[in-house]
Design an enzyme around this catalytic site. Structure first.
Site, PDB file in Angstrom:
ATOM      1  N   GLY A   1       0.842  -1.213   0.000  1.00 40.88           N
ATOM      2  CA  GLY A   1       0.000   0.000   0.000  1.00 40.88           C
ATOM      3  C   GLY A   1       0.867   1.249   0.000  1.00 40.88           C
ATOM      4  O   GLY A   1       0.519   2.263   0.613  1.00 40.88           O
TER       5      GLY A   1
ATOM      6  N   TYR B   1     -15.217  -1.520   9.085  1.00 41.45           N
ATOM      7  CA  TYR B   1     -13.838  -1.059   9.245  1.00 41.45           C
ATOM      8  C   TYR B   1     -13.342  -1.398  10.659  1.00 41.45           C
ATOM      9  O   TYR B   1     -12.272  -1.984  10.831  1.00 41.45           O
ATOM     10  CB  TYR B   1     -13.799   0.453   9.007  1.00 41.45           C
ATOM     11  CG  TYR B   1     -12.441   1.108   9.143  1.00 41.45           C
ATOM     12  CD1 TYR B   1     -11.441   0.848   8.222  1.00 41.45           C
ATOM     13  CD2 TYR B   1     -12.194   2.025  10.164  1.00 41.45           C
ATOM     14  CE1 TYR B   1     -10.210   1.479   8.326  1.00 41.45           C
ATOM     15  CE2 TYR B   1     -10.962   2.662  10.265  1.00 41.45           C
ATOM     16  CZ  TYR B   1      -9.974   2.388   9.354  1.00 41.45           C
ATOM     17  OH  TYR B   1      -8.761   3.008   9.450  1.00 41.45           O
TER      18      TYR B   1
HETATM   19  C1  AKB Z   1     -11.059   6.998   8.880  1.00 35.87           C
HETATM   20  O1  AKB Z   1     -11.624   8.077   9.112  1.00 35.87           O
HETATM   21  O2  AKB Z   1     -11.636   6.006   8.436  1.00 35.87           O
HETATM   22  C2  AKB Z   1      -9.590   6.869   9.220  1.00 35.87           C
HETATM   23  C3  AKB Z   1      -9.383   6.366  10.614  1.00 35.87           C
HETATM   24  C4  AKB Z   1      -9.622   7.242  11.758  1.00 35.87           C
HETATM   25  O3  AKB Z   1      -9.007   5.245  10.793  1.00 35.87           O
HETATM   26  N1  AKB Z   1      -8.947   8.141   9.056  1.00 35.87           N
END
Ligand code: AKB
Length: 317
Positions: free
Chosen positions: A8, A143
Site C-alpha cells: 500500500g 472497518y
Molecule cells: C477513517 O476516518 O476512516 C480513518 C481512521 C480514523 O481510521 N482516518
C-alpha cells in the site's frame, strides 16, 4: 540494516512513509508495493525499487519478500471507514484476508509486521473520554470489525508463532501530501484545502463532534519508532493507543480563521459519516505507548495548522 516491504505504498500513509524509510535505511532497502492502477509516480517511483504486491495475493507478497530478502513488512492496505461501509465484503477481504496472507508469509519467512489499527476499532459502548488502552471494543462498522480482528490475529501470531507483530491505533491523519479518501476524519484535511483555495468549506461532521487527530509527521514517527522499540519493555503489542490532539469542527475552523481571516464554513449533514463519528472516542489515553516505548507527539493544532497552510499555499497557489 532493515529491508522493508511496504504494502500500500502509494496510499495516504504509504507514499510518505516510503520516502521517510528510504531516508533512514537507504533507498534500495525499501520496496514500494502497489496495485495496478495505483502505480508510484515521481520521486516515489524514481528513488527506489517497487513491485506489484496485491495484499489479497499471498504469492505476490511471498515473491517480493523472497526477491528482496525482506525482514520487515508495513501492511498499509485498507479501505477507510466510510468507503468500507459501501463495500463491506471488499473491506474484509483486504483488512482481514490480506492481513492473514501477510502474517502467513511473515511466519514462513521470519518477518516483523506493522499493521495500523485505528480509533475506529472502538464503538459506542467504549468510554469516549480518555479512552483507556484496554477497554470495550465493540465497533459497529465493518472497518472497526476488521481492525479489532486484525489486532487479535496479530497478537495470536505473536503468541502462537513468535511473529514480531506491532501496531498503533491511528487517529485521523492530516497531511498536505496525499489525500486520504473514504474516511470519516477526512474533513480535517479537506478544510485546509478549502481555506487555501478561498472556498466555503462544507463540513460533513456536526459541531461538537470530537475525534482524535494527528499530523502526518508524528504518525510516521510512531510507525517507525514502534518497530525500532525494545520489545522487552512492551506489555502490549496490538495495538497501542496514540494521541496528539482532539478537536471538533468549530475548533479547527476557528484555528484556521486565525491565519485565514474571512474563511467561511457551513454544515452539510452526512448521515453515514456522522453516525460513524458519533460511535468513536472523543479522545484516547495514550499512557501505555508513552511508558512502554517512549511515544511523544510533537505537533499540536496550532503548529500543524501553520505547517499545513504553508505547504498547501506552496502546492496550490
Ligand atoms: C477513517 O476516518 O476512516 C480513518 C481512521 C480514523 O481510521 N482516518
Amino acid at each position: 540494516m532493515k529491508k522493508v516491504l511496504i504494502i500500500g505504498a502509494t496510499g495516504q500513509i504509504g507514499s510518505e512513509l516510503t520516502m521517510k524509510l528510504r531516508g533512514i535505511y537507504g533507498s534500495s532497502n525499501i520496496v514500494a508495493g502497489y496495485i495496478p492502477g495505483a502505480e508510484p509516480k515521481g520521486e516515489l517511483k524514481e528513488s527506489g525499487p517497487s513491485e506489484i504486491v496485491d495484499i489479497t495475493n499471498a504469492e505476490q507478497i511471498a515473491a517480493a519478500v523472497e526477491k528482496y530478502d525482506i525482514d520487515t513488512i508495513y501492511n498499509l492496505a485498507a479501505l477507510l471507514s466510510a468507503v468500507a461501509e459501501v463495500k463491506p465484503q471488499l473491506a474484509w477481504k483486504i483488512g482481514v484476508g490480506g492481513l492473514y496472507n501477510t502474517l502467513e508469509v511473515a511466519r514462513e519467512k521470519n518477518c516483523a509486521v506493522f499493521t495500523p489499527s485505528s480509533i475506529g476499532s472502538f464503538g459506542p459502548d467504549t468510554p469516549h473520554d480518555h479512552t483507556p488502552q484496554d477497554t470495550i471494543q465493540r465497533p459497529q462498522t465493518i472497518y472497526g470489525v476488521t481492525k479489532v480482528t486484525g489486532e487479535m490475529l496479530s497478537d495470536y501470531y505473536a503468541r502462537r508463532f513468535g511473529v514480531d507483530t506491532r501496531s498503533v491505533r491511528f487517529p485521523g491523519l492530516i497531511s498536505y501530501v496525499a489525500p486520504p479518501g473514504g474516511g470519516t476524519t477526512d474533513y480535517a484535511v479537506d478544510i485546509y484545502y478549502s481555506a487555501v483555495k478561498g472556498e466555503t468549506f462544507k463540513c460533513p461532521i456536526k459541531a461538537g463532534t470530537f475525534m482524535d487527530m494527528m499530523y502526518m509527521p508524528d504518525a510516521l514517527r510512531a510507525a517507525i519508532e514502534i518497530m525500532e522499540a525494545d520489545i522487552t519493555k512492551f506489555k502490549h503489542r496490538n495495538s497501542f493507543n496514540i494521541a496528539s490532539m482532539s478537536f471538533d469542527p468549530e475548533i479547527i475552523y476557528n484555528k484556521i480563521c486565525e491565519y485565514v481571516p474571512g474563511f467561511k464554513m457551513e454544515y452539510v449533514h452526512d448521515p453515514l459519516r456522522q453516525a460513524i463519528a458519533d460511535s468513536w472516542p472523543d479522545s484516547l489515553d495514550d499512557t501505555c505507548a508513552r511508558e512502554e516505548w517512549g511515544w511523544k507527539p510533537e505537533y499540536d493544532l496550532d503548529a500543524m495548522t501553520q505547517d499545513m497552510l504553508k505547504h498547501l499555499r506552496a502546492k496550490l497557489l
